[in-house]
Design a protein around this motif. Structure first.
Motif, PDB file in Angstrom:
ATOM      1  N   LEU A 136       2.777 -12.594   2.282  1.00 48.56           N
ATOM      2  CA  LEU A 136       3.621 -11.629   3.179  1.00 48.56           C
ATOM      3  C   LEU A 136       3.155 -11.790   4.581  1.00 48.56           C
ATOM      4  N   SER A 137       2.263 -12.495   4.853  1.00 49.71           N
ATOM      5  CA  SER A 137       1.382 -12.809   5.991  1.00 49.71           C
ATOM      6  C   SER A 137       2.266 -12.983   7.186  1.00 49.71           C
ATOM      7  N   GLY A 138       3.229 -13.967   6.818  1.00 48.81           N
ATOM      8  CA  GLY A 138       4.056 -14.550   7.867  1.00 48.81           C
ATOM      9  C   GLY A 138       3.588 -15.974   8.352  1.00 48.81           C
ATOM     10  N   ALA A 139       2.482 -16.425   7.520  1.00 49.49           N
ATOM     11  CA  ALA A 139       1.755 -17.803   7.415  1.00 49.49           C
ATOM     12  C   ALA A 139       2.767 -18.865   7.283  1.00 49.49           C
ATOM     13  N   ASP A 140       2.764 -19.819   7.775  1.00 49.59           N
ATOM     14  CA  ASP A 140       3.793 -21.001   7.307  1.00 49.59           C
ATOM     15  C   ASP A 140       3.479 -21.682   6.211  1.00 49.59           C
ATOM     16  N   GLY A 141       2.275 -21.536   5.826  1.00 49.12           N
ATOM     17  CA  GLY A 141       1.743 -22.076   4.628  1.00 49.12           C
ATOM     18  C   GLY A 141       0.392 -21.316   4.216  1.00 49.12           C
ATOM     19  N   TRP A 142       0.056 -21.251   2.897  1.00 52.52           N
ATOM     20  CA  TRP A 142      -1.289 -20.426   2.519  1.00 52.52           C
ATOM     21  C   TRP A 142      -1.730 -21.570   1.567  1.00 52.52           C
ATOM     22  N   MET A 143      -3.027 -22.043   1.973  1.00 50.08           N
ATOM     23  CA  MET A 143      -3.809 -22.761   1.036  1.00 50.08           C
ATOM     24  C   MET A 143      -4.601 -21.688   0.180  1.00 50.08           C
ATOM     25  N   PHE A 144      -4.223 -21.400  -1.015  1.00 51.08           N
ATOM     26  CA  PHE A 144      -4.755 -20.707  -2.074  1.00 51.08           C
ATOM     27  C   PHE A 144      -6.108 -21.496  -2.591  1.00 51.08           C
ATOM     28  N   GLN A 148       4.038  -2.845  -2.748  1.00 48.88           N
ATOM     29  CA  GLN A 148       3.134  -1.931  -2.160  1.00 48.88           C
ATOM     30  C   GLN A 148       2.392  -2.452  -1.208  1.00 48.88           C
ATOM     31  N   VAL A 149       1.965  -3.759  -1.216  1.00 53.01           N
ATOM     32  CA  VAL A 149       1.192  -4.532  -0.015  1.00 53.01           C
ATOM     33  C   VAL A 149       2.132  -4.611   1.180  1.00 53.01           C
ATOM     34  N   ALA A 150       3.504  -4.696   1.228  1.00 51.61           N
ATOM     35  CA  ALA A 150       4.120  -4.987   2.477  1.00 51.61           C
ATOM     36  C   ALA A 150       3.983  -3.407   3.037  1.00 51.61           C
ATOM     37  N   GLY A 151       4.032  -2.438   2.254  1.00 50.76           N
ATOM     38  CA  GLY A 151       3.970  -1.321   3.060  1.00 50.76           C
ATOM     39  C   GLY A 151       2.634  -0.816   3.704  1.00 50.76           C
ATOM     40  N   GLU A 152       1.698  -1.326   3.238  1.00 47.81           N
ATOM     41  CA  GLU A 152       0.301  -1.277   3.899  1.00 47.81           C
ATOM     42  C   GLU A 152       0.151  -2.160   4.974  1.00 47.81           C
ATOM     43  N   MET A 153       0.851  -3.624   4.932  1.00 43.20           N
ATOM     44  CA  MET A 153       0.706  -4.540   5.862  1.00 43.20           C
ATOM     45  C   MET A 153       1.379  -4.081   7.135  1.00 43.20           C
ATOM     46  N   ASN A 154       2.621  -3.223   6.949  1.00 42.59           N
ATOM     47  CA  ASN A 154       3.364  -2.834   8.141  1.00 42.59           C
ATOM     48  C   ASN A 154       2.923  -1.632   8.729  1.00 42.59           C
ATOM     49  N   THR A 155       1.924  -1.095   7.883  1.00 47.32           N
ATOM     50  CA  THR A 155       1.322   0.245   8.610  1.00 47.32           C
ATOM     51  C   THR A 155       0.526  -0.339   9.609  1.00 47.32           C
ATOM     52  N   TRP A 156      -0.605  -1.283   9.119  1.00 46.81           N
ATOM     53  CA  TRP A 156      -1.431  -2.100   9.880  1.00 46.81           C
ATOM     54  C   TRP A 156      -0.687  -2.750  11.183  1.00 46.81           C
ATOM     55  N   ALA A 157       0.267  -3.344  11.085  1.00 50.79           N
ATOM     56  CA  ALA A 157       0.979  -3.946  12.162  1.00 50.79           C
ATOM     57  C   ALA A 157       1.512  -3.207  13.083  1.00 50.79           C
ATOM     58  N   ARG A 158       1.908  -1.807  12.828  1.00 47.78           N
ATOM     59  CA  ARG A 158       2.490  -0.856  13.628  1.00 47.78           C
ATOM     60  C   ARG A 158       1.366  -0.440  14.568  1.00 47.78           C
ATOM     61  N   GLY A 159       0.170  -0.233  13.820  1.00 45.54           N
ATOM     62  CA  GLY A 159      -1.095   0.251  14.758  1.00 45.54           C
ATOM     63  C   GLY A 159      -1.584  -0.845  15.846  1.00 45.54           C
ATOM     64  N   PHE A 160      -1.614  -2.102  15.051  1.00 42.95           N
ATOM     65  CA  PHE A 160      -2.142  -3.102  15.831  1.00 42.95           C
ATOM     66  C   PHE A 160      -1.587  -3.915  16.843  1.00 42.95           C
ATOM     67  N   GLY A 164       2.001  -3.133  17.329  1.00 46.84           N
ATOM     68  CA  GLY A 164       3.151  -2.289  17.926  1.00 46.84           C
ATOM     69  C   GLY A 164       4.375  -2.544  17.408  1.00 46.84           C
ATOM     70  N   ARG A 165       4.314  -3.072  16.063  1.00 51.04           N
ATOM     71  CA  ARG A 165       5.632  -3.452  15.551  1.00 51.04           C
ATOM     72  C   ARG A 165       5.410  -3.713  13.963  1.00 51.04           C
ATOM     73  N   GLU A 166       6.493  -3.692  13.036  1.00 52.14           N
ATOM     74  CA  GLU A 166       6.363  -4.270  11.669  1.00 52.14           C
ATOM     75  C   GLU A 166       6.558  -5.812  11.860  1.00 52.14           C
ATOM     76  N   THR A 167       5.931  -6.262  10.762  1.00 45.52           N
ATOM     77  CA  THR A 167       6.012  -7.886  10.702  1.00 45.52           C
ATOM     78  C   THR A 167       6.978  -8.236   9.346  1.00 45.52           C
ATOM     79  N   ILE A 168       7.080  -7.228   8.696  1.00 45.36           N
ATOM     80  CA  ILE A 168       7.914  -7.605   7.465  1.00 45.36           C
ATOM     81  C   ILE A 168       9.169  -6.545   7.285  1.00 45.36           C
ATOM     82  N   THR A 169      10.379  -7.250   7.293  1.00 42.17           N
ATOM     83  CA  THR A 169      11.422  -6.366   7.309  1.00 42.17           C
ATOM     84  C   THR A 169      12.094  -6.471   5.814  1.00 42.17           C
ATOM     85  N   ASP A 170      12.111  -7.592   5.210  1.00 43.99           N
ATOM     86  CA  ASP A 170      12.542  -7.480   3.857  1.00 43.99           C
ATOM     87  C   ASP A 170      11.508  -8.398   3.158  1.00 43.99           C
TER      88      ASP A 170
END
Length: 633
Positions: free
Chosen positions: A122-130, A166-178, A180-186
């Motif tokens: 959900l980070s918006g990274a183009d790729g994630w190396m697990f 659940q995590v998407a909501g938490e990430m948007n909360t952080w993004a709004r504070g840091f 100034g906008r949400e990073t996840i719409t869907d």
């Protein structure tokens, strides 16, 4: 290949039946014959290393008329691009930002540990190396938890979807504070954005849970490759995604060819077309930088790109020149990507990927790691984020098609550097062709004047001790900073992994055994500029830095670790730094002490390792708590 019997410890094949599926076990059995070949390749590594020390010999370019081992490709043909490289699949064409991190947490139930995967996708990274390697803890069954969580996420298990919402909501909360906008719409659509990539463990590591028919520990690279691909290739393909791996710690084109044979054997076993599995190679070893085009050719048609990581590479240079008393690194902070040998290394990588194959295909260059995390004081975060963006801008200018970040919070801070440019990648950007002169070889080990001081030594020691402690706690990736900065929010924590712990010990080993001269005076210790870094000075600093960790709050050093894994971390670091013969891998000493909190037993195992290395020229890489019947170690 005929099926080979395997031994899995402690009934884990039942506890993790969803990972050790019948299909996965059949594939592991089919690839098991590679185990002895990998062991032989690792013995060759140690032999080359010992010969360099015996002969005072530097690494050199290959004879252009030789054939790359395990291939029919002549070295000169590889350098000329006379091979069939891979086409870059659509979901790898744009990889502006790749995040890195494991898919699990230590000692955590699935619903908690799988949050790591949700944050990543959900980070918006183009790729994630697990990560299955440097950033993944290995206590208990973490390597299997990692595989399980990835399978649940890739197959869109209801548990994962519940956690992701659940995590998407938490990430948007952080993004709004840091931001100034949400990073996840869907959030459900966002899960499809990020390309899933897996980093298998390197050829030098053994799996902790499986032994082959001969009772020999199975190479971790075989296990990681097989479990990840076998359990997930159908779901990835059905989702229109590529099957992508990162391959670490490759030292030679011959080792790359061995990897290529394993990839092809697995594809054949699973009925997949050759080249289905795509791989990036982390250029983490000095020797590999002398063989970049050869590695590209040896891995065709699987190879898609190189990555230029900083920490492992620094360590490899230090290790390859351990015999050379004139080669002494400065403070770790001075060894940036624009420093001496690092600058030349990066330049060779970008020239290698932009050399066309016989069909005109190029490869990708993914830039290095951004370790900063935006957590701290306002001033500290602002300064660190500006530094992170400047580093990304430099890499983009130099030709990288993207870079790594170590924390999901960094994605939307760094990604705009490439977003503003707007180009999907920099494939085929024009650079001078690679040359193979003595000046090129010298550049790859070029030192430049830089500080070497007590402040630097304290930082090296403090973080190395903390890292060893974190490793023992199951956190191979940990947010750390030197003890003198605990409580100072202007100095941010950095994400550190196995490589960053190791290079600190390597540099301290150099300073001590090569009698490095310090460049700055230090009133607290009475050191003057030009004084030698002595054993007595090292012991004083070790005592002082260790005491700071004992006095630290539980936020920085878990109280429970101060009588268990921290003393073991100290014993390992002390043995490594004082050893007359430099140990080849810090992780070996850590691995043989996983799940052990007893200092006396740790010292016994450390002594056993060093005796075996010094007397027999062999590493101990197996799980000492998983022994074949009748075997005593």
């Amino acid at each position: 290949m005929a099926d080979v019997a395997l031994t899995i410890r402690d009934n884990l094949n039942q506890t993790y039946a969803d990972v050790y599926t019948s299909e996965a076990l059949a594939a592991l059995s089919a690839l098991a014959p590679f185990n002895q070949r990998i062991k032989a390749a690792m013995a060759d590594r140690l032999h080359r290393r010992a010969e360099r020390r015996r002969l005072n010999q530097r690494i050199a370019f290959l004879d252009p008329q030789r054939f790359i081992p395990h291939t029919q490709i002549r070295v000169q043909d590889a350098r000329d691009g006379n091979f069939d490289g891979a086409l870059i699949p659509p979901d790898l064409q744009r990889q502006w930002i790749q995040g890195t991190g494991p898919a699990t947490k230590p000692n955590a139930p699935v619903e908690n540990s799988i949050r790591n995967v949700a944050y990543a996708l959900l980070s918006g990274a183009d790729g994630w190396m697990f990560d299955g390697e440097d950033a993944l803890g290995q206590i208990t069954t973490m390597s299997l938890d990692n595989q399980r969580n990835l399978k649940l996420a890739i197959h869109r298990d209801p548990l994962f979807l519940k956690v992701a919402e659940q995590v998407a909501g938490e990430m948007n909360t952080w993004a709004r504070g840091f931001l100034g906008r949400e990073t996840i719409t869907d959030w459900q659509a966002q899960l499809d954005f990020t390309t899933k990539i897996f980093r298998a463990r390197g050829l030098h590591l053994d799996d902790r849970h499986i032994r082959d028919a001969e009772g020999v520990a199975m190479a971790a690279s075989i296990v990681d490759l097989t479990l990840y691909v076998t359990n997930n290739y159908r779901a990835l393909q059905q989702a229109g995604s590529s099957v992508v791996l990162y391959l670490p710690k490759i030292q030679t084109a011959g080792e790359a060819a061995l990897w290529n044979q394993m990839l092809t054997a697995l594809e054949q076993h699973l009925g997949l077309a050759e080249g289905t599995i795509k791989v990036y190679v982390l250029v983490e070893q000095l020797e590999a930088t002398y063989q970049l085009m050869e590695i590209r050719a040896a891995l065709s048609p699987h190879f898609v790109g190189f990555n230029t990581g900083r920490w492992d590479y620094i360590n490899s240079v230090s290790d390859a020149l351990a015999w050379d008393d004139s080669f002494i690194n400065p403070n770790i902070e001075a060894i940036t990507m624009t420093y001496g040998y690092m600058r030349h290394y990066e330049d060779r990588v970008r020239r290698a990927v932009n050399t066309p194959d016989r069909n005109g295909n190029y490869a990708l260059w993914q830039g290095g790691m951004e370790p900063n995390i935006p957590v701290g004081s306002t001033e500290g975060v602002a300064a660190s984020m500006a530094k992170a963006v400047a580093g990304a801008e430099r890499e983009q200018r130099e030709g990288a098609s993207g870079k790594w970040v170590a924390h999901w919070k960094m994605v939307h801070i760094v990604r705009p550097v490439w977003e503003k440019v707007g180009e999907a990648n920099q494939l085929g950007r024009q650079f001078p062709p690679l040359t193979y002169t003595q000046a090129d070889a010298d550049g790859l080990i070029q030192l430049e004047p830089a500080p070497r001081d007590i402040r630097g030594a304290r930082n090296l020691l403090s973080v190395a001790l903390q890292y060893g402690n974190a490793f023992g706690q199951g956190m191979q990736a940990a947010a750390l900073k030197p003890a003198d900065f605990f409580g100072n929010d202007d100095i941010l924590y950095l994400m550190e992994d196995m490589a960053t712990g190791e290079i600190r010990l390597s540099i301290l080993w150099e300073w001590l055994h090569k009698e490095a001269r310090l460049t700055e005076a230090d009133p607290a210790t009475g050191v003057q500029a030009g004084d030698v870094f002595t054993e007595s000075l090292y012991r004083r600093l070790l005592e002082e830095e260790y005491d700071k960790l004992l006095q630290a709050s539980g936020k920085d050093v878990f109280d429970s670790s101060k009588t268990t894994t921290l003393p073991i971390a100290r014993a390992i670091a002390d043995t490594y730094i004082l050893s007359g013969v430099k140990p080849p891998w810090f992780i070996d000493l850590l691995n043989i002490n996983l799940n052990n909190g007893d200092l006396a037993e740790a010292k016994r195992r450390i002594s056993l390792y060093m005796e075996t290395l010094n007397q027999e020229g062999k590493r101990i890489t197996e799980n000492l708590d998983f022994r074949p019947a009748g075997r005593v170690v």
